[in-house]
Design a protein around this motif. Sequence first.
Motif, PDB file in Angstrom:
ATOM      1  N   ASP A  73       0.819  -1.231   0.000  1.00 15.21           N
ATOM      2  CA  ASP A  73       0.000   0.000   0.000  1.00 15.21           C
ATOM      3  C   ASP A  73       0.843   1.268   0.000  1.00 15.21           C
ATOM      4  O   ASP A  73       0.347   2.361  -0.292  1.00 15.21           O
ATOM      5  CB  ASP A  73      -0.895   0.049   1.252  1.00 15.21           C
ATOM      6  CG  ASP A  73      -1.972  -1.012   1.204  1.00 15.21           C
ATOM      7  OD1 ASP A  73      -2.168  -1.596   0.113  1.00 15.21           O
ATOM      8  OD2 ASP A  73      -2.593  -1.266   2.260  1.00 15.21           O
ATOM      9  N   HIS A  74       2.127   1.141   0.375  1.00 10.04           N
ATOM     10  CA  HIS A  74       2.994   2.326   0.438  1.00 10.04           C
ATOM     11  C   HIS A  74       3.960   2.376  -0.736  1.00 10.04           C
ATOM     12  O   HIS A  74       4.929   3.120  -0.708  1.00 10.04           O
ATOM     13  CB  HIS A  74       3.750   2.350   1.768  1.00 10.04           C
ATOM     14  CG  HIS A  74       2.828   2.276   2.946  1.00 10.04           C
ATOM     15  ND1 HIS A  74       2.077   3.349   3.359  1.00 10.04           N
ATOM     16  CD2 HIS A  74       2.498   1.234   3.759  1.00 10.04           C
ATOM     17  CE1 HIS A  74       1.336   2.980   4.388  1.00 10.04           C
ATOM     18  NE2 HIS A  74       1.571   1.707   4.653  1.00 10.04           N
ATOM     19  N   GLY A 166       8.654  -1.363   4.812  1.00 12.03           N
ATOM     20  CA  GLY A 166       7.615  -1.229   3.780  1.00 12.03           C
ATOM     21  C   GLY A 166       6.808   0.038   3.924  1.00 12.03           C
ATOM     22  O   GLY A 166       6.084   0.425   3.026  1.00 12.03           O
ATOM     23  N   SER A 170       5.969   7.209   4.868  1.00 14.80           N
ATOM     24  CA  SER A 170       4.626   7.402   5.427  1.00 14.80           C
ATOM     25  C   SER A 170       4.700   7.310   6.958  1.00 14.80           C
ATOM     26  O   SER A 170       3.761   7.681   7.650  1.00 14.80           O
ATOM     27  CB  SER A 170       3.632   6.385   4.871  1.00 14.80           C
ATOM     28  OG  SER A 170       3.974   5.076   5.250  1.00 14.80           O
TER      29      SER A 170
HETATM   30  C1  LIG Z   1      10.098   5.158  -0.919  1.00 14.14           C
HETATM   31  C2  LIG Z   1      10.621   6.458  -0.409  1.00 14.14           C
HETATM   32  C3  LIG Z   1      11.182   6.240   0.973  1.00 14.14           C
HETATM   33  C4  LIG Z   1      11.699   6.890  -1.440  1.00 14.14           C
HETATM   34  O1  LIG Z   1      12.642   7.722  -0.949  1.00 14.14           O
HETATM   35  P1  LIG Z   1      13.780   8.406  -1.864  1.00 14.14           P
HETATM   36  O2  LIG Z   1      14.933   8.708  -0.981  1.00 14.14           O
HETATM   37  O3  LIG Z   1      13.166   9.523  -2.614  1.00 14.14           O
HETATM   38  O4  LIG Z   1      14.147   7.352  -2.970  1.00 14.14           O
HETATM   39  P2  LIG Z   1      15.114   6.099  -3.065  1.00 14.14           P
HETATM   40  O5  LIG Z   1      15.844   6.295  -4.328  1.00 14.14           O
HETATM   41  O6  LIG Z   1      15.911   5.802  -1.849  1.00 14.14           O
HETATM   42  O7  LIG Z   1      14.077   4.869  -3.221  1.00 14.14           O
HETATM   43  C5  LIG Z   1      13.208   4.805  -4.294  1.00 14.14           C
HETATM   44  C6  LIG Z   1      12.859   3.355  -4.515  1.00 14.14           C
HETATM   45  O8  LIG Z   1      12.369   2.764  -3.305  1.00 14.14           O
HETATM   46  C7  LIG Z   1      11.405   1.767  -3.640  1.00 14.14           C
HETATM   47  N1  LIG Z   1      10.198   2.072  -2.859  1.00 14.14           N
HETATM   48  C8  LIG Z   1       9.089   2.762  -3.204  1.00 14.14           C
HETATM   49  N2  LIG Z   1       8.229   2.795  -2.157  1.00 14.14           N
HETATM   50  C9  LIG Z   1       8.807   2.118  -1.140  1.00 14.14           C
HETATM   51  C10 LIG Z   1       8.404   1.808   0.192  1.00 14.14           C
HETATM   52  N3  LIG Z   1       7.233   2.186   0.713  1.00 14.14           N
HETATM   53  N4  LIG Z   1       9.247   1.071   0.967  1.00 14.14           N
HETATM   54  C11 LIG Z   1      10.424   0.663   0.463  1.00 14.14           C
HETATM   55  N5  LIG Z   1      10.866   0.918  -0.778  1.00 14.14           N
HETATM   56  C12 LIG Z   1      10.062   1.658  -1.585  1.00 14.14           C
HETATM   57  C13 LIG Z   1      11.188   1.824  -5.151  1.00 14.14           C
HETATM   58  O9  LIG Z   1      11.957   0.793  -5.732  1.00 14.14           O
HETATM   59  C14 LIG Z   1      11.761   3.175  -5.524  1.00 14.14           C
HETATM   60  O10 LIG Z   1      12.348   3.168  -6.795  1.00 14.14           O
HETATM   61  P3  LIG Z   1      11.498   3.660  -8.070  1.00 14.14           P
HETATM   62  O11 LIG Z   1      10.982   5.006  -7.715  1.00 14.14           O
HETATM   63  O12 LIG Z   1      12.495   3.666  -9.170  1.00 14.14           O
HETATM   64  O13 LIG Z   1      10.421   2.656  -8.236  1.00 14.14           O
HETATM   65  C15 LIG Z   1       9.517   7.565  -0.328  1.00 14.14           C
HETATM   66  O14 LIG Z   1       9.220   8.049  -1.606  1.00 14.14           O
HETATM   67  C16 LIG Z   1       8.232   7.005   0.281  1.00 14.14           C
HETATM   68  O15 LIG Z   1       8.142   6.796   1.463  1.00 14.14           O
HETATM   69  N6  LIG Z   1       7.187   6.745  -0.498  1.00 14.14           N
HETATM   70  C17 LIG Z   1       6.006   6.058   0.015  1.00 14.14           C
HETATM   71  C18 LIG Z   1       4.957   7.064   0.451  1.00 14.14           C
HETATM   72  C19 LIG Z   1       3.595   6.431   0.448  1.00 14.14           C
HETATM   73  O16 LIG Z   1       3.118   5.945   1.435  1.00 14.14           O
HETATM   74  N7  LIG Z   1       2.958   6.425  -0.723  1.00 14.14           N
HETATM   75  C20 LIG Z   1       1.663   5.805  -0.835  1.00 14.14           C
HETATM   76  C21 LIG Z   1       1.185   5.836  -2.244  1.00 14.14           C
HETATM   77  S1  LIG Z   1       2.074   4.648  -3.259  1.00 14.14           S
END
Ligand SMILES: CC(C)(COP(=O)(O)OP(=O)(O)OC[C@H]1O[C@@H](n2cnc3c(N)ncnc32)[C@H](O)[C@@H]1OP(=O)(O)O)[C@@H](O)C(=O)NCCC(=O)NCCS
Length: 242
Positions: A73-74, A166, A170
């Motif tokens: 979901d995240h 995961g 969020s």
């Molecule tokens: C994931 C997250 C931590 C990325 O942080 P960042 O420092 O900008 O990016 P990074 O390069 O370290 O990591 C990006 C990668 O993490 C992975 N990723 C995405 N969501 C993730 C999560 N919830 N947990 C772990 N990994 C995640 C993906 O592979 C992503 O690569 P992609 O964009 O090429 O698909 C941040 O964007 C986040 O928390 N997103 C989730 C927010 C949410 O709850 N969204 C709900 C709607 S989908």
Amino acid sequence: MDHLHLYTFQIDLRSRLDRPLSECLAPEERARAASYRTLELSRFAVVARGLLRHVLSRYAGIAPADIAFSHNDHGKPFLALPGGAPSPIGFNMSHSGAMVAIAVGEDAAIGVDIECPREIGEIDTLIERFFTMPERESLRDLSGYRRADGFFRLWTRKEAVLKASGFGLSVDPVQVDAVAERVVLGDGTAAGGDFPPTFFVTDISTPGIFHGALASGRPDALVHSIVDCEDPADFLGRPELR
Ligand SMILES: CC(C)(COP(=O)(O)OP(=O)(O)OC[C@H]1O[C@@H](n2cnc3c(N)ncnc32)[C@H](O)[C@@H]1OP(=O)(O)O)[C@@H](O)C(=O)NCCC(=O)NCCS
């Protein structure tokens, strides 16, 4: 595979890897890459995603183009087996600047975060907002580049744990006290998450190149093999890591 494998790639867009790598991407991955702001970001996204498919193909034993992903979901991506069930092979990826890091292992709760060194304005505000008391205490006597290094070290450890859980961002990063090697998320109940709330974290920084951390639900994540690919083209011809 009894421990985590970590791949780090330095992407040089002059090597025109996007052509061969884009062939294995799914149409939605190509469309997502094409939606990025600049041509350079789009090409980087193609190369990163193509490399991810090539790395995972070595573990899953299927062609890069046949790799299927599911997401929680995240937005955390997982490898899906034919039929949609989750694969026992876990992975996570991170990108910063021209670098991509991909961690793979037999654990779904893997998180990796890398940050290329750069100027951070408002570092004290970020520390105040996102860091726990023990983290702030560990940075208290540091100044200049040592303080910036300390900031990135703790930040990548936090984010690796949040990505392993995961939840990603969020969950408020202040819920993670990244000073210890064994990190408990929040109050230990993991807010109903998919994984147990305890994570093991190790630093994977290469001084001057990137700051980074790897987190896993398994203590043996502290043992890892690093495949450092300065030229990703070399990786495509390399033998498997076991
Ligand atoms: C994931 C997250 C931590 C990325 O942080 P960042 O420092 O900008 O990016 P990074 O390069 O370290 O990591 C990006 C990668 O993490 C992975 N990723 C995405 N969501 C993730 C999560 N919830 N947990 C772990 N990994 C995640 C993906 O592979 C992503 O690569 P992609 O964009 O090429 O698909 C941040 O964007 C986040 O928390 N997103 C989730 C927010 C949410 O709850 N969204 C709900 C709607 S989908």
